[in-house]
Structure formats: structure tokens, C-alpha cells
Design an enzyme around this catalytic site. Structure first.
Site, PDB file in Angstrom:
ATOM      1  N   LYS A 250       0.884  -1.178   0.000  1.00  0.00           N
ATOM      2  CA  LYS A 250       0.000   0.000   0.000  1.00  0.00           C
ATOM      3  C   LYS A 250       0.910   1.213   0.000  1.00  0.00           C
ATOM      4  CE  LYS A 250      -1.886   3.110   2.016  1.00  0.00           C
ATOM      5  NZ  LYS A 250      -1.705   4.500   1.576  1.00  0.00           N
TER       6      LYS A 250
ATOM      7  N   GLY B 173      -4.926   5.570   3.423  1.00  0.00           N
ATOM      8  CA  GLY B 173      -4.481   4.745   4.545  1.00  0.00           C
ATOM      9  C   GLY B 173      -5.648   4.243   5.369  1.00  0.00           C
TER      10      GLY B 173
ATOM     11  N   GLU C 148       7.997   0.994  12.160  1.00  0.00           N
ATOM     12  CA  GLU C 148       9.159   1.880  11.953  1.00  0.00           C
ATOM     13  C   GLU C 148       8.597   3.296  11.981  1.00  0.00           C
ATOM     14  OE1 GLU C 148      12.223   0.594  11.570  1.00  0.00           O
ATOM     15  OE2 GLU C 148      11.578  -1.489  11.440  1.00  0.00           O
TER      16      GLU C 148
ATOM     17  N   GLY D 158      -4.302   3.807  -2.550  1.00  0.00           N
ATOM     18  CA  GLY D 158      -5.498   4.378  -1.923  1.00  0.00           C
ATOM     19  C   GLY D 158      -5.213   5.028  -0.592  1.00  0.00           C
TER      20      GLY D 158
ATOM     21  N   GLY E 286      -5.127   0.731   4.112  1.00  0.00           N
ATOM     22  CA  GLY E 286      -4.266   0.342   5.233  1.00  0.00           C
ATOM     23  C   GLY E 286      -5.075  -0.406   6.284  1.00  0.00           C
TER      24      GLY E 286
ATOM     25  N   CYS F 201      13.286  10.407   8.806  1.00  0.00           N
ATOM     26  CA  CYS F 201      12.885   9.977  10.151  1.00  0.00           C
ATOM     27  C   CYS F 201      14.044  10.061  11.143  1.00  0.00           C
ATOM     28  CB  CYS F 201      12.341   8.560  10.099  1.00  0.00           C
ATOM     29  SG  CYS F 201      13.444   7.425   9.254  1.00  0.00           S
TER      30      CYS F 201
ATOM     31  N   GLU G  65       8.244  15.690  16.494  1.00  0.00           N
ATOM     32  CA  GLU G  65       8.876  15.543  15.184  1.00  0.00           C
ATOM     33  C   GLU G  65       8.250  16.575  14.233  1.00  0.00           C
ATOM     34  OE1 GLU G  65       7.829  12.077  12.783  1.00  0.00           O
ATOM     35  OE2 GLU G  65       9.952  11.784  12.360  1.00  0.00           O
TER      36      GLU G  65
HETATM   37  P1  NAD Z   1       1.719   8.426   7.873  1.00  0.00           P
HETATM   38  O1  NAD Z   1       1.728   7.648   9.136  1.00  0.00           O
HETATM   39  O2  NAD Z   1       0.756   9.526   7.727  1.00  0.00           O
HETATM   40  O3  NAD Z   1       1.445   7.446   6.621  1.00  0.00           O
HETATM   41  C1  NAD Z   1       2.249   6.319   6.348  1.00  0.00           C
HETATM   42  C2  NAD Z   1       1.421   5.319   5.558  1.00  0.00           C
HETATM   43  O4  NAD Z   1       0.354   4.830   6.369  1.00  0.00           O
HETATM   44  C3  NAD Z   1       0.772   5.895   4.297  1.00  0.00           C
HETATM   45  O5  NAD Z   1       0.807   4.934   3.265  1.00  0.00           O
HETATM   46  C4  NAD Z   1      -0.662   6.130   4.760  1.00  0.00           C
HETATM   47  O6  NAD Z   1      -1.583   6.129   3.699  1.00  0.00           O
HETATM   48  C5  NAD Z   1      -0.884   4.950   5.683  1.00  0.00           C
HETATM   49  N1  NAD Z   1      -1.951   5.099   6.670  1.00  0.00           N
HETATM   50  C6  NAD Z   1      -2.507   6.266   7.124  1.00  0.00           C
HETATM   51  N2  NAD Z   1      -3.481   5.980   8.019  1.00  0.00           N
HETATM   52  C7  NAD Z   1      -3.529   4.629   8.127  1.00  0.00           C
HETATM   53  C8  NAD Z   1      -4.323   3.728   8.919  1.00  0.00           C
HETATM   54  N3  NAD Z   1      -5.252   4.168   9.766  1.00  0.00           N
HETATM   55  N4  NAD Z   1      -4.107   2.407   8.792  1.00  0.00           N
HETATM   56  C9  NAD Z   1      -3.141   1.943   7.964  1.00  0.00           C
HETATM   57  N5  NAD Z   1      -2.372   2.736   7.190  1.00  0.00           N
HETATM   58  C10 NAD Z   1      -2.558   4.071   7.279  1.00  0.00           C
HETATM   59  O7  NAD Z   1       3.213   8.905   7.666  1.00  0.00           O
HETATM   60  P2  NAD Z   1       3.806   9.810   6.491  1.00  0.00           P
HETATM   61  O8  NAD Z   1       3.372  11.210   6.704  1.00  0.00           O
HETATM   62  O9  NAD Z   1       3.536   9.174   5.180  1.00  0.00           O
HETATM   63  O10 NAD Z   1       5.386   9.660   6.775  1.00  0.00           O
HETATM   64  C11 NAD Z   1       6.087  10.425   7.693  1.00  0.00           C
HETATM   65  C12 NAD Z   1       6.335   9.637   8.968  1.00  0.00           C
HETATM   66  O11 NAD Z   1       7.039   8.436   8.673  1.00  0.00           O
HETATM   67  C13 NAD Z   1       7.246  10.403   9.924  1.00  0.00           C
HETATM   68  O12 NAD Z   1       6.762  10.269  11.229  1.00  0.00           O
HETATM   69  C14 NAD Z   1       8.587   9.687   9.780  1.00  0.00           C
HETATM   70  O13 NAD Z   1       9.447   9.816  10.868  1.00  0.00           O
HETATM   71  C15 NAD Z   1       8.135   8.286   9.574  1.00  0.00           C
HETATM   72  N6  NAD Z   1       9.197   7.484   8.964  1.00  0.00           N
HETATM   73  C16 NAD Z   1       9.829   6.530   9.720  1.00  0.00           C
HETATM   74  C17 NAD Z   1      10.873   5.788   9.172  1.00  0.00           C
HETATM   75  C18 NAD Z   1      11.573   4.711   9.949  1.00  0.00           C
HETATM   76  O14 NAD Z   1      12.265   3.891   9.336  1.00  0.00           O
HETATM   77  N7  NAD Z   1      11.459   4.666  11.262  1.00  0.00           N
HETATM   78  C19 NAD Z   1      11.260   6.031   7.865  1.00  0.00           C
HETATM   79  C20 NAD Z   1      10.597   7.000   7.131  1.00  0.00           C
HETATM   80  C21 NAD Z   1       9.560   7.728   7.693  1.00  0.00           C
END
Ligand code: NAD
Length: 473
Positions: A170, A203, A245, A201, A207, A279, A377
Site C-alpha cells: 500500500k 491509509g 518503523e 489508496g 491500510g 525519520c 517531530e
Molecule cells: P503516515 O503515518 O501519515 O502514513 C504512512 C502510511 O500509512 C501511508 O501509506 C498512509 O496512507 C498509511 N496510513 C494512514 N493511516 C492509516 C491507517 N489508519 N491504517 C493503515 N495505514 C494508514 O506517515 P507519512 O506522513 O507518510 O510519513 C512520515 C512519517 O514516517 C514520519 O513520522 C517519519 O518519521 C516516519 N518514517 C519513519 C521511518 C523509519 O524507518 N522509522 C522512515 C521514514 C519515515
């Protein structure tokens, strides 16, 4: 304009069951750059059924067969690498040299690493009367963010393929193009039908359908802390494994020595890389209080030297990913000012000369560790400098965070750097830089519970089985 309106299910590009589209916005221009389809739980059901069917045979393939498959993907990935970079530039705004360089190189790096690990990995080991087998965990839901699109997808897909798992990806709604090209790469490479599937689509729809699905064995999620918490709750009823992560607020400790100004400049420029959307970015810079004036000067010069502009031009930093992310970052900059942090570079609004696009000024504050800008963050090009009295104090500040993802220590005394590295409560810490595809990557505390990259990344997709009595007593 890109129109990616099909999903990849059971070895074919297919239309969604219920047609529904969303526009994708280029953050550099704020104009529509293309369209994707938004899937529904019914599309997820089809993808999960295909992955389940394929698991029966793919899980039984030999490591050698999977190795050959990954090697075929290597060639196809290399052939499309430039195209992937262009897509990343357009979807999330990374400058072309970064998008076509480090961004896509991270993807091929994880592919090469999965191959190297698979060549020597022992899936079976005899211990006395018992055989210990590492078996693929099953059907995996892979949910990824937009900030390093190829890094995040490839660090999951290739170890999962190496392990013998089948999967449904996804991709992030904000940055869906590169994932679509990756699906084409996997298709052209002859990945067996149903082993890899992709549904685009929202999340909250796709998701959630994956996290709650009865027939998904594992979710590997990279993204924000609140969504990670929600996924864990959604996955609880089916007791699936959840690898998280999540975010970070990593500290970069600079030792009090002759190289201080150089390290401060390097840490500041590093923070602005990928527009601060990393991140593990060193977003809290810890420096000796006694040398704060020197630090401010070096940090301000480094931040002001970062050129900001159109990703297709010759600039070091592009926009942030979206207008909503721009607004969130502006809110944090305002918050820093309200809290009384001292602004030493950047500040509110777009950089001079840019009146359109999601561009943020490389911003540096001097603050304290209890400020909101030091605790949350921001995920943008905003650095907070915090003073320490001695190294014990620096370690105390570094560990005073809900997060525990990364950390950095820079200085001339390697023993002192190593000593600090032992005391920091994070999943990774870099001593005077360095890079290693085989080093495990993941978080302590609210930065998550998984470990990706290298051999640890393969373990994420394996179950452990004990066959007792394999050898007679
Ligand atoms: P996000 O949590 O908003 O979204 C990540 C993914 O989850 C997207 O594909 C989104 O569509 C999906 N999603 C959203 N709501 C969901 C739900 N209820 N159920 C399942 N899936 C859902 O994060 P973002 O804004 O895309 O990314 C930024 C974040 O990612 C920051 O906090 C960053 O630190 C973190 N990040 C962590 C790492 C790591 O390796 N630890 C690496 C990169 C980014």
C-alpha cells in the site's frame, strides 16, 4: 500528466472494482501532476486472496530460486532507475540529483543487500535433537510513507521476497508514482503471479483493510507514531505480527574540540537534506554551552548557504511534500518563536523569490529541550540547537525524548564518541558519519519495534520453527 489508475493483482494490472480517482499534486508547482485510483476493501480482498494462493508454492521455492529472481529484478531496476528518479522528483519534490541519485540508489542498495544476505543465510540449523527452521511468515501487508519512497518500499519488498513471503504493498497516497513503476519492474522481471500485489489508496481504507484482514499474517509499517498505534490496535484481533518503523527526534552531539564548527556546519546542512523529511534526521543539535556564539555563527552560515528552489533546477533543497506539510512546519516555526526560542536562520514563510510551491526556509533555532519544537517531530528543515554543560549532560538531554530512532556523535576523540554511543538509547547511532546497508535500522521507545536493513531485515519476515526429535537422542 501521469495516469496510474490500475492496481497490480495476481500478476496483472487491473482496474479497481469501484472506479474512484484522486489527483496527485506536484509540491513544487502546486499543480496537478496526475491521477491515481483509490482502492476499496474489495480490491484488498482480491489482492490478499492472490497472495494467499501464491504463498502455497512461493514459500516452497529454494533460496537459490529466490536468489535468481532477485538477480533478474536487479537488471530491470537498473534499466528503469532514471525513470524512478524522475517520478520521485515529481511526487515528493526531491531535487533531481538527489531523486535520481541517493533516493533510487537506496532502493537498489536494499536489493543488492537482500541478495548478499540470501547467499549465505542459514534457513535451517541443527542443535542437538532439534532442527530449527526459519520459515516465511506468510502474506504480508506493507504500508509505506512518502519521504524516501524507494528506500521504504524496497527495504520491505526485497527481504520479504528473499524470505519466501507473498505481499500486498500500500504505497503513500502523496507519492504513488515510483511504486507504480516498481510494480512494472517486478512484473517485467517475472515475479510469479500473486507473490507481489499493489493496491493504491487512502491509509484509512486500504491500510485498515490490510491491518484488520483475517488472511494477512504480518503488517510491516513505516510512518508516523499515531498511525502506528492505530495499526497495532487494528491488527490485535487477528494477532498478526506488526513491525513498526516510526518517527524520531534524534540528537546530534558535537564534542568540544577543534573541529566543532566543521561538525556544526555538517550537521546543519545534513538536517536540511531531503527538506528535513528524514525519520532519523539529527533535528536536535547538542553543543557545549561555552561555545554557543561560535556554534550559532557556523549553523547560520550553513543554513543560509542551502539553496532552495525548483527540483528540476540546480538547488540543494526542494519543496516539502505538500501544502498541509508546509502548514504544519510553519505552525512549528511560529510555535518556536512563541516559546521564546532564538531564531538564528530562516523563519516563517517561503524563501525570498519563491511565491508559489511548498518551499520552507532552512530554519535554525537555539532553544531548550523542553520546548515543543524540541520534543515533537517537525519533519521539515527546522533544527533546534540545545546547549550542554558536559558530556553526561549531553547524553541526558539526548535520551530525554519519547523517541529513540537515531543519534549522532561527532568529534576528534574516537574513544569519547564511542563512550557516548554506548549511552544513547536509540536503535542506531552514527559516529562521525558512515553508511552501512547491513547495519540494522529501527527504533527504541516510540520510534517503533522493528529492525530493517541487512540480515535483521530478513528476520522480520521469518517465523522460527523447532522440529524436536529431528535427530535421535
Ligand atoms: P503516515 O503515518 O501519515 O502514513 C504512512 C502510511 O500509512 C501511508 O501509506 C498512509 O496512507 C498509511 N496510513 C494512514 N493511516 C492509516 C491507517 N489508519 N491504517 C493503515 N495505514 C494508514 O506517515 P507519512 O506522513 O507518510 O510519513 C512520515 C512519517 O514516517 C514520519 O513520522 C517519519 O518519521 C516516519 N518514517 C519513519 C521511518 C523509519 O524507518 N522509522 C522512515 C521514514 C519515515
Amino acid at each position: 500528466m501521469r495516469n496510474y489508475t490500475q492496481f497490480y493483482i495476481d500478476g496483472r494490472f487491473v482496474d479497481p472494482i469501484t472506479p474512484r480517482t484522486a489527483e496527485v499534486i506536484n509540491p513544487a508547482t502546486e499543480a496537478v501532476s496526475g491521477t491515481i485510483s483509490l482502492g476499496s476493501p474489495a480490491d484488498v480482498d482480491l489482492a490478499v486472496a492472490a497472495a494467499r494462493k501464491a504463498f502455497a508454492s512461493y514459500s516452497q521455492t529454494s533460496a537459490q530460486e529466490r536468489l535468481e529472481l532477485l538477480q533478474t529484478i536487479q537488471a530491470e531496476y537498473a534499466r528503469r532507475e532514471e525513470e524512478l528518479g524522475e517520478a520521485i522528483m515529481e511526487e515528493m519534490g526531491a531535487p533531481r540529483p538527489l531523486a535520481c541519485g541517493f533516493h533510487t540508489m537506496l532502493g537498489s542498495g536494499h536489493l543488492n543487500t537482500a541478495i548478499e544476505v540470501l547467499k549465505t543465510f542459514k534457513f535451517e540449523e541443527e542443535r542437538g535433537v532439534t532442527l530449527i527452521r526459519k520459515e516465511p511468515i506468510g502474506v504480508c501487508g506493507l504500508i509505506t510513507p512518502w519521504n524516501w519512497p524507494m528506500n521504504q518500499t524496497c527495504v520491505k519488498i526485497f527481504p520479504a521476497l528473499a524470505a519466501g513471503c507473498t505481499m500486498i504493498l500500500k504505497p503513500p497516497q502523496l507519492a504513488p508514482y515510483s511504486a507504480q513503476i516498481l510494480a512494472e519492474i517486478l512484473h517485467e522481471s517475472g515475479v510469479p503471479a500473486g507473490v507481489f500485489n499493489m493496491v493504491q489508496g487512502k491509509g484509512s481504507e486500504i491500510g485498515t483493510a490490510l491491518s484488520t484482514h483475517e488472511d494477512v499474517d504480518m503488517i510491516s509499517f513505516t510512518g508516523s507514531e499515531p498511525v502506528g498505534v492505530q495499526i497495532q490496535k487494528d491488527a490485535a484481533d487477528t494477532v498478526k505480527r506488526v513491525g513498526l518503523e516510526l518517527g524520531g527526534k534524534s540528537a546530534w552531539i558535537v564534542l568540544d574540540d577543534a573541529s566543532l564548527a566543521t561538525h556544526v556546519a555538517g550537521a546543519t546542512a545534513g538536517m536540511m537534506g531531503n527538506s528535513g523529511q528524514t525519520c532519523s534526521a539529527g533535528s536536535r543539535l547538542l553543543v557545549p554551552n561555552s561555545r554557543m556564539e561560535e556554534v550559532k555563527k557556523a549553523a547560520a552560515e550553513a543554513a543560509n548557504a542551502v539553496t532552495v528552489g525548483d527540483p528540476t533546477g540546480n538547488f540543494a533543497m526542494g519543496p516539502v511534500v505538500s501544502k498541509s506539510q508546509y502548514d504544519i512546519i510553519q505552525g512549528y516555526i511560529e510555535k518556536g518563536l512563541e516559546e521564546g526560542a532564538e531564531l538564528v536562520a530562516g523563519g516563517p514563510g517561503r524563501p525570498e523569490g519563491l511565491d508559489k510551491g511548498c518551499y520552507v526556509k532552512p530554519t535554525v533555532f537555539v532553544g531548550t529541550n523542553d520546548m515543543v519544537i524540541s520534543r515533537e517531530e517537525i519533519f521539515g528543515p527546522v533544527l533546534v540547537i540545545i546547549g550542554y554543560d558536559d558530556l553526561d549532560h549531553a547524553v541526558e538531554i539526548a535520551n530525554d525524548s519519547n523517541f529513540g530512532l537515531g543519534g549522532y556523535v561527532s568529534g576528534e576523540d574516537l574513544d569519547a564518541c564511542r563512550e557516548v554511543s554506548r549511552k544513547i538509547r536509540t536503535g542506531a547511532i552514527w559516529v562521525n558519519g558512515g553508511f552501512d546497508f547491513h547495519a540494522p535500522f529501527g527504533g527504541y521507545k516510540r520510534s517503533g519495534n522493528g529492525r530493517e536493513w541487512g540480515e535483521y531485515g530478513l528476520h522480520e519476515y521469518l517465523e522460527v520453527k523447532a522440529v524436536i526429535g529431528w535427530n535421535p537422542a
